[in-house]
Motif scaffolding. Structure first.
Motif, PDB file in Angstrom:
ATOM      1  N   GLY A 168      -1.028   8.679   1.908  1.00 62.20           N
ATOM      2  CA  GLY A 168       0.031   7.612   2.093  1.00 62.20           C
ATOM      3  C   GLY A 168       0.439   6.968   0.839  1.00 62.20           C
ATOM      4  O   GLY A 168       1.428   6.906   0.695  1.00 62.20           O
ATOM      5  N   PHE A 169      -0.459   6.525   0.171  1.00 63.50           N
ATOM      6  CA  PHE A 169      -0.345   5.708  -0.996  1.00 63.50           C
ATOM      7  C   PHE A 169       0.328   6.593  -1.976  1.00 63.50           C
ATOM      8  O   PHE A 169       1.205   6.201  -2.605  1.00 63.50           O
ATOM      9  CB  PHE A 169      -1.557   5.378  -1.628  1.00 63.50           C
ATOM     10  CG  PHE A 169      -1.535   4.317  -2.857  1.00 63.50           C
ATOM     11  CD1 PHE A 169      -0.929   3.122  -2.993  1.00 63.50           C
ATOM     12  CD2 PHE A 169      -1.877   5.043  -4.204  1.00 63.50           C
ATOM     13  CE1 PHE A 169      -0.722   2.480  -4.413  1.00 63.50           C
ATOM     14  CE2 PHE A 169      -1.834   4.434  -5.229  1.00 63.50           C
ATOM     15  CZ  PHE A 169      -1.155   3.247  -5.363  1.00 63.50           C
ATOM     16  N   LEU A 170      -0.150   7.837  -2.307  1.00 58.70           N
ATOM     17  CA  LEU A 170       0.314   8.624  -3.337  1.00 58.70           C
ATOM     18  C   LEU A 170       1.717   8.986  -2.813  1.00 58.70           C
ATOM     19  O   LEU A 170       2.540   9.289  -4.016  1.00 58.70           O
ATOM     20  CB  LEU A 170      -0.296  10.051  -3.441  1.00 58.70           C
ATOM     21  CG  LEU A 170      -1.763  10.015  -4.107  1.00 58.70           C
ATOM     22  CD1 LEU A 170      -2.609  11.408  -4.093  1.00 58.70           C
ATOM     23  CD2 LEU A 170      -1.728   9.328  -5.613  1.00 58.70           C
ATOM     24  N   MET A 171       2.059   9.293  -1.533  1.00 51.70           N
ATOM     25  CA  MET A 171       3.444   9.715  -1.173  1.00 51.70           C
ATOM     26  C   MET A 171       4.463   8.745  -1.529  1.00 51.70           C
ATOM     27  O   MET A 171       5.518   8.931  -1.649  1.00 51.70           O
ATOM     28  CB  MET A 171       3.392  10.106   0.155  1.00 51.70           C
ATOM     29  CG  MET A 171       2.735  11.482   0.794  1.00 51.70           C
ATOM     30  SD  MET A 171       3.421  12.709  -0.121  1.00 51.70           S
ATOM     31  CE  MET A 171       2.381  14.079   0.261  1.00 51.70           C
ATOM     32  N   ARG A 172       4.033   7.394  -1.747  1.00 47.29           N
ATOM     33  CA  ARG A 172       4.989   6.492  -1.939  1.00 47.29           C
ATOM     34  C   ARG A 172       5.783   6.811  -3.298  1.00 47.29           C
ATOM     35  O   ARG A 172       6.931   6.473  -3.672  1.00 47.29           O
ATOM     36  CB  ARG A 172       4.594   5.108  -1.973  1.00 47.29           C
ATOM     37  CG  ARG A 172       3.341   4.792  -3.069  1.00 47.29           C
ATOM     38  CD  ARG A 172       3.035   3.475  -3.197  1.00 47.29           C
ATOM     39  NE  ARG A 172       4.164   2.445  -3.408  1.00 47.29           N
ATOM     40  CZ  ARG A 172       4.050   1.363  -3.571  1.00 47.29           C
ATOM     41  NH1 ARG A 172       2.689   0.562  -3.129  1.00 47.29           N
ATOM     42  NH2 ARG A 172       4.975   0.254  -3.803  1.00 47.29           N
ATOM     43  N   PHE A 173       5.179   7.429  -4.099  1.00 45.60           N
ATOM     44  CA  PHE A 173       5.845   7.765  -5.557  1.00 45.60           C
ATOM     45  C   PHE A 173       6.507   8.957  -5.199  1.00 45.60           C
ATOM     46  O   PHE A 173       7.599   9.354  -6.320  1.00 45.60           O
ATOM     47  CB  PHE A 173       4.461   7.854  -6.530  1.00 45.60           C
ATOM     48  CG  PHE A 173       3.833   6.805  -6.739  1.00 45.60           C
ATOM     49  CD1 PHE A 173       4.089   5.489  -7.372  1.00 45.60           C
ATOM     50  CD2 PHE A 173       2.404   6.399  -6.221  1.00 45.60           C
ATOM     51  CE1 PHE A 173       3.357   4.331  -7.620  1.00 45.60           C
ATOM     52  CE2 PHE A 173       1.592   5.429  -6.312  1.00 45.60           C
ATOM     53  CZ  PHE A 173       2.133   4.357  -7.045  1.00 45.60           C
ATOM     54  N   PHE A 174       6.142   9.893  -4.502  1.00 46.56           N
ATOM     55  CA  PHE A 174       7.118  11.198  -4.300  1.00 46.56           C
ATOM     56  C   PHE A 174       8.251  11.159  -3.538  1.00 46.56           C
ATOM     57  O   PHE A 174       9.269  11.834  -3.711  1.00 46.56           O
ATOM     58  CB  PHE A 174       5.995  12.212  -3.998  1.00 46.56           C
ATOM     59  CG  PHE A 174       5.072  12.775  -4.942  1.00 46.56           C
ATOM     60  CD1 PHE A 174       5.387  13.517  -5.827  1.00 46.56           C
ATOM     61  CD2 PHE A 174       3.904  12.050  -4.695  1.00 46.56           C
ATOM     62  CE1 PHE A 174       4.382  13.930  -6.509  1.00 46.56           C
ATOM     63  CE2 PHE A 174       2.694  12.609  -5.644  1.00 46.56           C
ATOM     64  CZ  PHE A 174       3.072  13.465  -6.476  1.00 46.56           C
ATOM     65  N   LEU A 175       8.069  10.116  -2.616  1.00 45.39           N
ATOM     66  CA  LEU A 175       9.347  10.013  -1.620  1.00 45.39           C
ATOM     67  C   LEU A 175      10.179   8.564  -1.947  1.00 45.39           C
ATOM     68  O   LEU A 175      10.993   8.711  -1.176  1.00 45.39           O
ATOM     69  CB  LEU A 175       8.760   9.962  -0.261  1.00 45.39           C
ATOM     70  CG  LEU A 175       7.935  11.171   0.374  1.00 45.39           C
ATOM     71  CD1 LEU A 175       7.440  10.960   1.714  1.00 45.39           C
ATOM     72  CD2 LEU A 175       8.945  12.299   0.396  1.00 45.39           C
ATOM     73  N   ARG A 176       9.630   7.995  -2.982  1.00 40.59           N
ATOM     74  CA  ARG A 176      10.320   6.768  -3.028  1.00 40.59           C
ATOM     75  C   ARG A 176      11.789   6.738  -3.435  1.00 40.59           C
ATOM     76  O   ARG A 176      12.555   6.214  -2.908  1.00 40.59           O
ATOM     77  CB  ARG A 176       9.601   5.863  -4.217  1.00 40.59           C
ATOM     78  CG  ARG A 176      10.275   4.471  -4.537  1.00 40.59           C
ATOM     79  CD  ARG A 176       9.468   3.804  -5.611  1.00 40.59           C
ATOM     80  NE  ARG A 176       9.331   4.847  -6.854  1.00 40.59           N
ATOM     81  CZ  ARG A 176       8.577   4.253  -7.843  1.00 40.59           C
ATOM     82  NH1 ARG A 176       8.012   3.169  -8.005  1.00 40.59           N
ATOM     83  NH2 ARG A 176       8.737   5.239  -8.982  1.00 40.59           N
ATOM     84  N   LEU A 200       0.685  -1.234  -0.022  1.00 36.77           N
ATOM     85  CA  LEU A 200       0.063   0.034   0.130  1.00 36.77           C
ATOM     86  C   LEU A 200       0.925   1.325  -0.027  1.00 36.77           C
ATOM     87  O   LEU A 200       0.638   2.306  -0.910  1.00 36.77           O
ATOM     88  CB  LEU A 200      -0.949   0.026   1.079  1.00 36.77           C
ATOM     89  CG  LEU A 200      -2.079  -0.731   1.081  1.00 36.77           C
ATOM     90  CD1 LEU A 200      -2.783  -0.938   2.824  1.00 36.77           C
ATOM     91  CD2 LEU A 200      -3.303  -0.703  -0.020  1.00 36.77           C
ATOM     92  N   PHE A 201       1.864   1.365   1.097  1.00 36.32           N
ATOM     93  CA  PHE A 201       2.625   2.480   1.025  1.00 36.32           C
ATOM     94  C   PHE A 201       4.011   2.561   0.690  1.00 36.32           C
ATOM     95  O   PHE A 201       4.642   3.636   0.872  1.00 36.32           O
ATOM     96  CB  PHE A 201       2.402   2.907   2.596  1.00 36.32           C
ATOM     97  CG  PHE A 201       0.949   2.782   3.123  1.00 36.32           C
ATOM     98  CD1 PHE A 201       0.122   3.975   2.261  1.00 36.32           C
ATOM     99  CD2 PHE A 201       0.623   2.085   4.120  1.00 36.32           C
ATOM    100  CE1 PHE A 201      -1.359   3.827   2.985  1.00 36.32           C
ATOM    101  CE2 PHE A 201      -0.695   1.907   4.509  1.00 36.32           C
ATOM    102  CZ  PHE A 201      -1.548   2.824   3.943  1.00 36.32           C
ATOM    103  N   GLY A 202       4.619   1.405   0.268  1.00 41.96           N
ATOM    104  CA  GLY A 202       5.879   1.340   0.155  1.00 41.96           C
ATOM    105  C   GLY A 202       7.029   1.537   1.105  1.00 41.96           C
ATOM    106  O   GLY A 202       7.903   1.940   1.165  1.00 41.96           O
ATOM    107  N   LEU A 203       6.344   0.934   2.421  1.00 45.53           N
ATOM    108  CA  LEU A 203       6.989   1.275   3.688  1.00 45.53           C
ATOM    109  C   LEU A 203       7.452  -0.308   4.183  1.00 45.53           C
ATOM    110  O   LEU A 203       6.670  -1.176   4.052  1.00 45.53           O
ATOM    111  CB  LEU A 203       6.520   2.047   4.340  1.00 45.53           C
ATOM    112  CG  LEU A 203       6.232   3.613   4.344  1.00 45.53           C
ATOM    113  CD1 LEU A 203       5.167   4.214   5.097  1.00 45.53           C
ATOM    114  CD2 LEU A 203       7.548   4.380   4.236  1.00 45.53           C
ATOM    115  N   SER A 204       8.289  -0.195   4.953  1.00 45.25           N
ATOM    116  CA  SER A 204       8.651  -1.497   5.826  1.00 45.25           C
ATOM    117  C   SER A 204       7.362  -1.554   6.672  1.00 45.25           C
ATOM    118  O   SER A 204       6.777  -0.603   7.403  1.00 45.25           O
ATOM    119  CB  SER A 204      10.005  -1.427   6.521  1.00 45.25           C
ATOM    120  OG  SER A 204      10.008  -0.393   7.396  1.00 45.25           O
ATOM    121  N   GLY A 205       7.530  -2.812   7.450  1.00 38.12           N
ATOM    122  CA  GLY A 205       6.126  -3.006   8.193  1.00 38.12           C
ATOM    123  C   GLY A 205       6.413  -2.515   9.764  1.00 38.12           C
ATOM    124  O   GLY A 205       5.730  -2.444  10.299  1.00 38.12           O
ATOM    125  N   ALA A 206       7.655  -1.994  10.092  1.00 36.81           N
ATOM    126  CA  ALA A 206       7.788  -1.622  11.209  1.00 36.81           C
ATOM    127  C   ALA A 206       7.085  -0.238  11.602  1.00 36.81           C
ATOM    128  O   ALA A 206       6.768   0.203  12.815  1.00 36.81           O
ATOM    129  CB  ALA A 206       9.296  -1.162  11.431  1.00 36.81           C
TER     130      ALA A 206
END
Length: 388
Positions: free
Chosen positions: A174-182, A89-95
């Motif tokens: 949060g989903f959109l931000m994965r493309f801007f901060l990735r 969903l967010f391109g983040l680790s599970g932590a």
């Protein structure tokens, strides 16, 4: 006027535009409060009462629990269980999922405090922390469903709709931000924020005492901003009453820009001013998405001193406010007018219910969260997880 010495080759110091802005803003606020000191003092008393009866009972237990969740390693273990959904969903680790869960259910600034605690303990990277801040800070379910929906608008269903709108738009952002901060997150070396399992989990009583102490300091900061912005909005209210020709709608919008709960309560009284019956609900949704300058200052203070960039956070909150207002208008405009909740004509008498209903809902929510964390720990134990 300063004189340069013969060997001094430093360029003359110039005031930054931000310094000039805040200097002028400070002078304006000082004159505003001085001109309306009696009203400001009255609103400051209301802010103190709000802190004692609502803010502290509804936030402090969750802030302690969030500290314990991170310090004990339960949030880290929970991250292992939810690593795939967080990545998809967010391109983040599970932590970071503990910050998302607590921030979504307990309200701000619990989500930010949890994200910062994870970052301080090197569980997540700097960019992951900045990403979490953009969508893990929302009004609590107790506030939107009970205080706003039931107390102000007389509808439990509307409160639930507002909560789902805020939560849904935050997850979408949060989903959109994965493309801007990735790309930036990939360019930041992981070794800059190493993960040291041996230093993550202090044992014994110190783990609990540290959690309470840190939560108390954070709670003091939150209350300080609530009191200050209460005085500022009170002085603003006094100035507006003296002008006399300022639209009530404009005043509610300014109030909501500064402080969310007061702005929503003002928006709920707008039905007599306009034929557009959806306006109070649309403004309430937009204010809940924006969350107010008071909340943003709380977040900045809790996260300060770590070199984090807050541009993504502010862009996300502006976008969330716009989306919440727009979606509320689209959703309620297609509903049958008979289904729209009547706005109470005695909103002023219902505002004190923020205290009692907020405290009761917080107690019930606290019990449910303790059960949630206990269930996670039992599941972790059964799965054989023993930490890193």
């Amino acid at each position: 006027m300063t004189h340069k010495t013969a060997g001094d080759t430093r360029p003359p110091q110039r005031l930054h535009i931000g310094q000039v802005f805040f200097c002028l803003l400070s002078i304006f606020c000082f004159l505003l409060i001085l001109r309306n000191s009696e009203v400001a003092i009255s609103y400051m008393s209301r802010g103190l009462s709000l802190c004692a009866n609502t803010v502290i009972p509804s936030l402090f237990p969750f802030m302690v629990l969030s500290e314990l969740l991170v310090a004990s390693g339960a949030g880290e273990a929970l991250g292992r269980l939810l690593a795939k959904p967080m990545k998809w969903l967010f391109g983040l680790s599970g932590a970071g999922c503990s910050a998302v869960v607590l921030g979504s259910m307990c309200g701000f600034p619990v989500g930010a405090a949890t994200a910062v605690s994870l970052y301080d303990k090197n569980v997540i990277s700097k960019r992951e922390c900045e990403h979490l801040l953009t969508f893990s800070n929302n009004p609590s379910s107790a506030f939107l469903i009970t205080a706003v929906g039931v107390s102000l608008f007389g509808s439990h269903r509307l409160g639930l709709i507002l909560y789902l709108l805020v939560l849904g738009t935050s997850f979408f952002i949060g989903f959109l931000m994965r493309f801007f901060l990735r790309d930036k997150a990939r360019s930041s070396p992981r070794k800059e924020h190493p993960h040291f399992p041996s230093g993550l989990h202090p044992g014994g009583v110190s783990m609990f005492t540290n959690a309470v102490s840190h939560a108390a300091l954070s709670m003091l900061t939150v209350c300080a901003y609530v009191i200050f912005f209460s005085a500022l909005t009170g002085a603003l209210a006094g100035a507006v009453q003296q002008v006399g020709n300022v639209s009530h709608t404009l005043y509610a919008m300014i109030y909501g820009f500064l402080e969310m709960s007061g702005g929503i309560s003002e928006a709920a009284t707008l039905t007599g001013e306009t034929a557009f019956s959806l306006l109070p609900i649309v403004l309430a949704a937009a204010m809940a998405g924006w969350s107010g300058l008071s909340v943003h200052c709380q977040i900045l203070t809790l996260c300060g001193g770590r070199g984090l960039s807050f541009k993504p956070y502010f862009c996300a909150k502006v976008l969330q406010g716009i989306l919440c207002g727009l979606l509320a208008w689209l959703l309620l405009s297609v509903m049958d007018p008979a289904d729209l909740p009547p706005v109470s004509e005695t909103v002023a008498t219902l505002i004190p219910l923020f205290s009692s209903t907020g405290a009761l809902s917080s107690a019930l929510t606290l019990i449910s969260h303790i059960g949630f964390v206990t269930g996670i720990m039992i599941k972790i134990k059964k799965s054989g997880y023993r930490g890193s």
